[in-house]
Design an enzyme around this catalytic site. Structure first.
Site, mmCIF file in Angstrom:
data_model
loop_
_atom_site.group_PDB
_atom_site.id
_atom_site.type_symbol
_atom_site.label_atom_id
_atom_site.label_comp_id
_atom_site.label_asym_id
_atom_site.label_seq_id
_atom_site.Cartn_x
_atom_site.Cartn_y
_atom_site.Cartn_z
ATOM 1 N N ASP A 99 0.875 -1.165 0.000
ATOM 2 C CA ASP A 99 0.000 0.000 0.000
ATOM 3 C C ASP A 99 0.918 1.222 0.000
ATOM 4 O O ASP A 99 1.547 1.537 1.014
ATOM 5 C CB ASP A 99 -0.895 -0.016 1.231
ATOM 6 N N ASN A 137 4.643 3.875 -11.121
ATOM 7 C CA ASN A 137 3.589 3.701 -12.113
ATOM 8 C C ASN A 137 2.228 3.442 -11.470
ATOM 9 O O ASN A 137 1.281 3.070 -12.141
ATOM 10 C CB ASN A 137 3.947 2.531 -13.043
ATOM 11 N N SER A 174 3.514 9.372 -16.024
ATOM 12 C CA SER A 174 2.411 10.322 -15.995
ATOM 13 C C SER A 174 1.403 9.903 -17.054
ATOM 14 O O SER A 174 1.069 8.729 -17.176
ATOM 15 C CB SER A 174 2.931 11.749 -16.237
ATOM 16 N N TYR A 208 -8.287 13.041 -12.204
ATOM 17 C CA TYR A 208 -7.148 12.308 -12.744
ATOM 18 C C TYR A 208 -6.100 13.287 -13.287
ATOM 19 O O TYR A 208 -4.908 13.152 -13.009
ATOM 20 C CB TYR A 208 -7.611 11.351 -13.837
ATOM 21 N N LYS A 248 -2.116 13.954 -12.212
ATOM 22 C CA LYS A 248 -1.007 13.850 -13.168
ATOM 23 C C LYS A 248 -0.277 15.181 -13.326
ATOM 24 O O LYS A 248 0.952 15.206 -13.468
ATOM 25 C CB LYS A 248 -1.499 13.322 -14.516
#
Length: 170
Positions: free
Chosen positions: A29, A56, A107, A121, A125
């Site tokens: 986690d 990632n 990203s 989102y 990013k």
């Protein structure tokens, strides 16, 4: 190589019959700073040092800005930003000490542009982009390279329900 994952079973199944003799799979986690530090320590004990880190982790989120709850926004940033920060704090001291290493942050094209319905989102990013650029400047004199990968539209399994939670499901 060490690979961290939310679900070790899924990674193990995806690998099928692949040779795992040089692979350390760690269920992790990223939002738990102590767990990240422990995973870095286990990886270092097994392999001697960490040369490359690929950040990632993340998931998509489709919903209008006004529909996103505080909890959903915090969960996204906990993974996409604070999770990355936990990893960086855990690996950078050793990289700096030996004057070598590489950080690769993944990203998205949505870290450079925005689309309706993808505000949360995109915000995550965009934040990752800023963090990565600042980090690259901070460690450039210490032999650590920092790269940012901004993939565009590619056919992946990114959009099934496992990677794309529904709006309003805190």
């Amino acid at each position: 190589m060490a690979a961290t994952t939310r679900t070790a079973r899924r990674l193990d199944e995806a690998l099928g019959e692949a040779d795992r003799s040089r692979l350390l799979i760690l269920e992790l986690d990223l939002t738990d700073e102590a767990a990240v530090a422990a995973a870095v320590e286990k990886s270092t004990q097994r392999f001697g040092q960490i040369d490359v880190v690929v950040n990632n982790a993340g998931y998509g989120f489709l919903g209008a800005v006004e529909e996103v709850s505080d909890t959903e926004a915090r969960q996204m940033f906990d993974v996409q930003i604070f999770g990355v920060w936990n990893v960086l704090r855990a690996v950078l001291p050793a990289m700096r000490a030996r004057r070598g290493g590489r950080i690769i942050n993944i990203s998205s094209i949505l870290g450079m542009t925005a689309f309706p319905g993808w505000g949360l989102y995109c915000a995550g990013k965009y934040a990752l982009e800023g963090l990565t650029e600042a980090l690259a400047a901070e460690v450039s004199g210490f032999g650590t390279d920092v790269n940012l990968i901004e993939p565009g539209y590619t056919r992946t399994d990114f959009l099934p329900t496992i990677s794309l939670p529904a709006v309003g499901h805190d």
